[in-house]
Write an enzyme that holds these catalytic residues in place. Structure first.
Site, mmCIF file in Angstrom:
data_model
loop_
_atom_site.group_PDB
_atom_site.id
_atom_site.type_symbol
_atom_site.label_atom_id
_atom_site.label_comp_id
_atom_site.label_asym_id
_atom_site.label_seq_id
_atom_site.Cartn_x
_atom_site.Cartn_y
_atom_site.Cartn_z
ATOM 1 N N CYS A 33 0.818 -1.215 0.000
ATOM 2 C CA CYS A 33 0.000 0.000 0.000
ATOM 3 C C CYS A 33 0.851 1.265 0.000
ATOM 4 O O CYS A 33 0.348 2.345 -0.312
ATOM 5 C CB CYS A 33 -0.934 0.008 1.207
ATOM 6 S SG CYS A 33 -2.091 -1.380 1.229
ATOM 7 N N ALA A 39 -7.243 -20.878 2.517
ATOM 8 C CA ALA A 39 -6.986 -19.793 1.560
ATOM 9 C C ALA A 39 -7.300 -18.467 2.238
ATOM 10 O O ALA A 39 -8.233 -18.372 3.039
ATOM 11 C CB ALA A 39 -7.829 -19.962 0.304
#
Length: 444
Positions: free
Chosen positions: A43, A277
């Site tokens: 980010c 996941a």
């Protein structure tokens, strides 16, 4: 000793490894990633390109040697997992440097493959200087191009998070920046009146916006849009979307949901209980509607890593749904949102009401204050909060974070007036904008 293998060494994968090690000092943990860097703050990359962050290396949180020395975790970069052999609980792995392939066994497998930038098929695109921003290496490539070629113009395709952040940071470097966006409004996750304020801020900073258009043709220094416009472009930034990297899961026969992510249960397990996941490639649920939702942002990945670690350590904590809380800086403005936007609420046929408060971020007589607009949607019958958005010069993140907490706690719009929020002239007003929204909605 349990053997845990993680595919993906960025935010979610590296965090999962660290969390598991914290709760299980004896686990055998191995990470594979096809990239050459790990555990970096993705980010922050636009701000490193814009030279706001002066030392790009500060975005690197760890390296394989540190993970081995501090956590006893083996990390293999530039290693691609080619195949999951579920019955044998094995992986086929390729060393991208040597080309060597080998088999790695696992007791538990965690998939954190992330997502890839979508690059549309465009006539002449191969002759243009085209970049995406999904990795530390992508960031370095853009920085290198700017340093070596000293470009003057850039066209950004897509006005989402990356597109807007890159527009600001490239403008900060002195470039002429234009944005092409296929929709009629920027940041389509926001309500149109919030987006309009972002568009005005872009215009005020000389960012030309081309809406309802896409790049139709590209060349070394120019692009042609679908509306016929010709734009100068020394290089192009593609930020039109992210495709979850689910190929490995699909090859193993794991179900893919309607959002395009790997289907997971309340503990982040796939259909195969030994395979988990998380992150950009995982499908989750919406906290408000209970429907499938995929949120490719940092907070969900870090939270999911913690939940997986808890499940593996015998302290299973079921996940809650996601709100998709997000915030973005656009020059002097900050925009943030959480929960459902107005378009989604209408599409689902929900009966709702909306309250809007426009005022100051803090005491108007205090020198450092800014205008903010707070917009909250709530259920007409239960009065539970469905979603909220805020835009302004300061204090925006604070208000959205309060509303996230209110939604999570099940508060109603009327409860907002009773929240005893902190006040001093530099920070708020005796009745905070959150309180004001509650008062305005009362009896409505």
């Amino acid at each position: 000793m349990s053997k845990i293998v993680i595919v993906g060494a960025v935010g979610g994968g590296a965090t999962a490894a660290g969390q598991i090690r914290f709760y299980d000092p004896d686990a055998d943990i191995t990470i594979f990633d096809r990239d050459s860097t790990m555990s970096y703050a993705a980010c922050g990359t636009p701000y490193a390109i814009g030279n706001i962050i002066k030392e790009p290396e500060s975005l690197l949180m760890a390296d394989p040697q540190q993970f081995k020395e501090k956590r006893n975790i083996d990390v293999f970069l530039k290693h691609e997992v080619l195949e999951i052999r579920r019955e044998a609980k094995q992986l086929l792995v390729r060393n991208l440097d040597s080309g060597e392939q080998f088999v790695e066994s696992y007791d538990t497998l965690i998939l954190a493959p992330g997502g890839s930038a979508v690059i549309p098929e465009i006539v002449g695109l191969s002759s243009a200087n085209v970049f995406v921003l999904r990795s530390y290496g992508d960031m370095q490539g853009i920085q290198r191009f700017i340093k070596e070629n000293k470009p003057k113009t850039c066209v950004i395709s897509g006005a989402g998070f990356i597109g807007l952040e890159m527009a600001e940071n490239l403008k900060h470097l002195g470039l002429n920046v234009q944005i092409v966006h296929k929709s009629s409004q920027v940041m389509s996750i926001l309500d149109s009146d919030i987006s309009e304020r972002i568009e005005a801020e872009l215009a005020a900073n000389n960012i030309q916006l081309h809406k309802d258009a896409v790049i139709a043709k590209a060349g070394p220094q120019k692009v042609e849009l679908s509306d016929g416009s010709q734009l100068e472009a020394d290089f192009i930034i593609m930020s039109v979307g992210i495709k979850p990297n689910t190929e490995l899961a699909e090859g193993a026969g794991l179900p893919i949901g309607k959002t395009g992510g790997i289907v997971t249960n309340e503990y982040m397990q796939t259909e195969d209980p030994s395979i988990f996941a998380l992150g950009d490639a995982s499908e989750n649920t919406d906290l408000i509607t209970g429907e499938a939702k995929r949120v490719p942002l940092a907070w969900p990945a870090h939270r999911q890593a913690f939940l997986i670690a808890q499940k593996l350590s015998g302290n299973a904590i079921p996940k809650k749904g996601l709100l998709g809380t997000s915030v973005v800086k656009i020059f002097s403005l900050t925009a943030a949102m959480t929960g459902l936007n107005e378009r989604t609420i209408r599409d689902k046929g929900l009966a709702y009401k909306t309250v809007i408060h426009q005022g100051n971020s803090n005491a108007g007589y205090y020198p450092d204050h800014a205008k903010i607009m707070l917009k909250i949607h709530y259920d007409a019958a239960s009065r539970k909060i469905l979603g909220a958005q805020c835009i302004g010069g300061k204090g925006v993140d604070k208000r959205i974070d309060v509303l996230v907490t209110a939604i999570y706690a099940g508060l109603t719009i009327d409860d907002l007036q009773a929240l005893e929020l902190s006040y001093a002239p530099p920070y708020s007003s005796p009745k905070d904008p959150i309180n004001m929204a509650g008062y305005k909605a009362f009896g409505k």
